[in-house]
Design a protein around this motif. Sequence first.
Motif, PDB file in Angstrom:
ATOM      1  N   MET A 250       0.850  -1.185   0.000  1.00  0.00           N
ATOM      2  CA  MET A 250       0.000   0.000   0.000  1.00  0.00           C
ATOM      3  C   MET A 250       0.891   1.242   0.000  1.00  0.00           C
ATOM      4  N   ALA A 251       0.512   2.198  -0.808  1.00  0.00           N
ATOM      5  CA  ALA A 251       1.309   3.417  -0.945  1.00  0.00           C
ATOM      6  C   ALA A 251       1.153   4.291   0.293  1.00  0.00           C
ATOM      7  N   ASN A 252       2.178   5.049   0.576  1.00  0.00           N
ATOM      8  CA  ASN A 252       2.137   6.007   1.668  1.00  0.00           C
ATOM      9  C   ASN A 252       1.933   7.392   1.065  1.00  0.00           C
ATOM     10  N   TYR A 253       0.767   7.993   1.308  1.00  0.00           N
ATOM     11  CA  TYR A 253       0.452   9.262   0.662  1.00  0.00           C
ATOM     12  C   TYR A 253       1.206  10.432   1.248  1.00  0.00           C
ATOM     13  N   HIS A 254       1.825  10.210   2.410  1.00  0.00           N
ATOM     14  CA  HIS A 254       2.659  11.284   2.944  1.00  0.00           C
ATOM     15  C   HIS A 254       3.893  11.454   2.062  1.00  0.00           C
ATOM     16  N   ASP A 255       4.251  10.412   1.304  1.00  0.00           N
ATOM     17  CA  ASP A 255       5.348  10.514   0.345  1.00  0.00           C
ATOM     18  C   ASP A 255       4.880  11.164  -0.953  1.00  0.00           C
ATOM     19  N   ASP A 256       3.598  11.008  -1.267  1.00  0.00           N
ATOM     20  CA  ASP A 256       3.058  11.506  -2.527  1.00  0.00           C
ATOM     21  C   ASP A 256       2.663  12.977  -2.466  1.00  0.00           C
ATOM     22  N   PHE A 257       2.435  13.482  -1.263  1.00  0.00           N
ATOM     23  CA  PHE A 257       2.003  14.872  -1.096  1.00  0.00           C
ATOM     24  C   PHE A 257       2.729  15.492   0.091  1.00  0.00           C
ATOM     25  N   GLN A 258       3.309  16.670  -0.135  1.00  0.00           N
ATOM     26  CA  GLN A 258       3.877  17.449   0.965  1.00  0.00           C
ATOM     27  C   GLN A 258       2.922  18.601   1.243  1.00  0.00           C
ATOM     28  N   LEU A 259       2.749  18.936   2.505  1.00  0.00           N
ATOM     29  CA  LEU A 259       1.902  20.060   2.892  1.00  0.00           C
ATOM     30  C   LEU A 259       2.753  21.096   3.607  1.00  0.00           C
ATOM     31  N   GLU A 260       2.599  22.350   3.196  1.00  0.00           N
ATOM     32  CA  GLU A 260       3.282  23.462   3.840  1.00  0.00           C
ATOM     33  C   GLU A 260       2.236  24.498   4.230  1.00  0.00           C
ATOM     34  N   TRP A 261       2.280  24.925   5.484  1.00  0.00           N
ATOM     35  CA  TRP A 261       1.331  25.927   5.955  1.00  0.00           C
ATOM     36  C   TRP A 261       1.933  27.321   5.874  1.00  0.00           C
ATOM     37  N   HIS A 262       1.142  28.245   5.390  1.00  0.00           N
ATOM     38  CA  HIS A 262       1.489  29.670   5.343  1.00  0.00           C
ATOM     39  C   HIS A 262       0.297  30.395   5.970  1.00  0.00           C
ATOM     40  N   GLY A 263       0.341  30.593   7.282  1.00  0.00           N
ATOM     41  CA  GLY A 263      -0.822  31.139   7.976  1.00  0.00           C
ATOM     42  C   GLY A 263      -1.950  30.118   7.914  1.00  0.00           C
ATOM     43  N   ASN A 264      -3.126  30.550   7.455  1.00  0.00           N
ATOM     44  CA  ASN A 264      -4.260  29.633   7.314  1.00  0.00           C
ATOM     45  C   ASN A 264      -4.350  29.024   5.924  1.00  0.00           C
ATOM     46  N   THR A 265      -3.337  29.251   5.106  1.00  0.00           N
ATOM     47  CA  THR A 265      -3.324  28.723   3.743  1.00  0.00           C
ATOM     48  C   THR A 265      -2.367  27.540   3.689  1.00  0.00           C
ATOM     49  N   VAL A 266      -2.818  26.462   3.058  1.00  0.00           N
ATOM     50  CA  VAL A 266      -1.954  25.292   2.921  1.00  0.00           C
ATOM     51  C   VAL A 266      -1.538  25.155   1.460  1.00  0.00           C
ATOM     52  N   VAL A 267      -0.257  24.879   1.263  1.00  0.00           N
ATOM     53  CA  VAL A 267       0.263  24.572  -0.065  1.00  0.00           C
ATOM     54  C   VAL A 267       0.439  23.059  -0.129  1.00  0.00           C
ATOM     55  N   ILE A 268      -0.208  22.439  -1.101  1.00  0.00           N
ATOM     56  CA  ILE A 268      -0.111  20.998  -1.306  1.00  0.00           C
ATOM     57  C   ILE A 268       0.793  20.771  -2.508  1.00  0.00           C
ATOM     58  N   ILE A 269       1.858  20.001  -2.284  1.00  0.00           N
ATOM     59  CA  ILE A 269       2.846  19.759  -3.335  1.00  0.00           C
ATOM     60  C   ILE A 269       2.832  18.275  -3.684  1.00  0.00           C
ATOM     61  N   PRO A 270       2.181  17.929  -4.802  1.00  0.00           N
ATOM     62  CA  PRO A 270       2.171  16.516  -5.192  1.00  0.00           C
ATOM     63  C   PRO A 270       3.531  16.088  -5.744  1.00  0.00           C
ATOM     64  N   ALA A 271       3.876  14.834  -5.508  1.00  0.00           N
ATOM     65  CA  ALA A 271       5.108  14.282  -6.067  1.00  0.00           C
ATOM     66  C   ALA A 271       4.976  14.184  -7.581  1.00  0.00           C
ATOM     67  N   SER A 272       6.113  14.143  -8.262  1.00  0.00           N
ATOM     68  CA  SER A 272       6.104  14.137  -9.725  1.00  0.00           C
ATOM     69  C   SER A 272       5.419  12.900 -10.300  1.00  0.00           C
ATOM     70  N   ASN A 273       5.321  11.818  -9.542  1.00  0.00           N
ATOM     71  CA  ASN A 273       4.713  10.586 -10.055  1.00  0.00           C
ATOM     72  C   ASN A 273       3.227  10.484  -9.721  1.00  0.00           C
ATOM     73  N   VAL A 274       2.601  11.606  -9.379  1.00  0.00           N
ATOM     74  CA  VAL A 274       1.208  11.577  -8.936  1.00  0.00           C
ATOM     75  C   VAL A 274       0.272  11.015 -10.018  1.00  0.00           C
ATOM     76  N   GLU A 275       0.652  11.143 -11.284  1.00  0.00           N
ATOM     77  CA  GLU A 275      -0.230  10.634 -12.333  1.00  0.00           C
ATOM     78  C   GLU A 275      -0.304   9.113 -12.334  1.00  0.00           C
ATOM     79  N   SER A 276       0.603   8.451 -11.620  1.00  0.00           N
ATOM     80  CA  SER A 276       0.557   6.982 -11.572  1.00  0.00           C
ATOM     81  C   SER A 276      -0.350   6.465 -10.456  1.00  0.00           C
ATOM     82  N   MET A 277      -0.960   7.370  -9.705  1.00  0.00           N
ATOM     83  CA  MET A 277      -1.885   6.960  -8.643  1.00  0.00           C
ATOM     84  C   MET A 277      -3.087   6.245  -9.256  1.00  0.00           C
ATOM     85  N   SER A 278      -3.531   5.163  -8.631  1.00  0.00           N
ATOM     86  CA  SER A 278      -4.631   4.386  -9.214  1.00  0.00           C
ATOM     87  C   SER A 278      -5.993   4.860  -8.715  1.00  0.00           C
ATOM     88  N   TRP A 279      -7.008   4.606  -9.522  1.00  0.00           N
ATOM     89  CA  TRP A 279      -8.376   5.041  -9.216  1.00  0.00           C
ATOM     90  C   TRP A 279      -8.844   4.556  -7.857  1.00  0.00           C
TER      91      TRP A 279
END
Length: 121
Positions: free
Chosen positions: A1-30
């Motif tokens: 099973m994939a670990n999504y903490h590896d697939d997405f990084q989250l950075e907080w800037h005040g109350n705004t979150v920046v979500i940074i998907p990994a470059s291989n995100v298109e290989s995620m399955s339905w």
Amino acid sequence: MANYHDDFQLEWHGNTVVIIPASNVESMSWDLIEQAADIVMAPLQEVEIPMVVFDLSDVSYFGSVFLALLLRCHKHVRSRGGELVLCGASKMANELLRITALDTLWAIYDTRDEALDALMG
């Protein structure tokens, strides 16, 4: 099973979150997309009005599975009065967003700073 903490990084800037998907995100399955969306959206439960930037700088291409994730996140954020924007989309990603008319749903910024300024300003 994939670990999504590896697939997405989250950075907080005040109350705004920046979500940074990994470059291989298109290989995620339905079959795992809902789990991924739940994990990405979980931290937003703590924020009254979620503001989200998806930084696509590391993603050269994505398809319908990632679009489904974006739409699910968008629906969740909007239902709570927040906003979701995109930044750093590649030429190919911008073209896909234009063809699907999703560029009319989300504001798309060239840089993360522009996106953060728009949401926080």
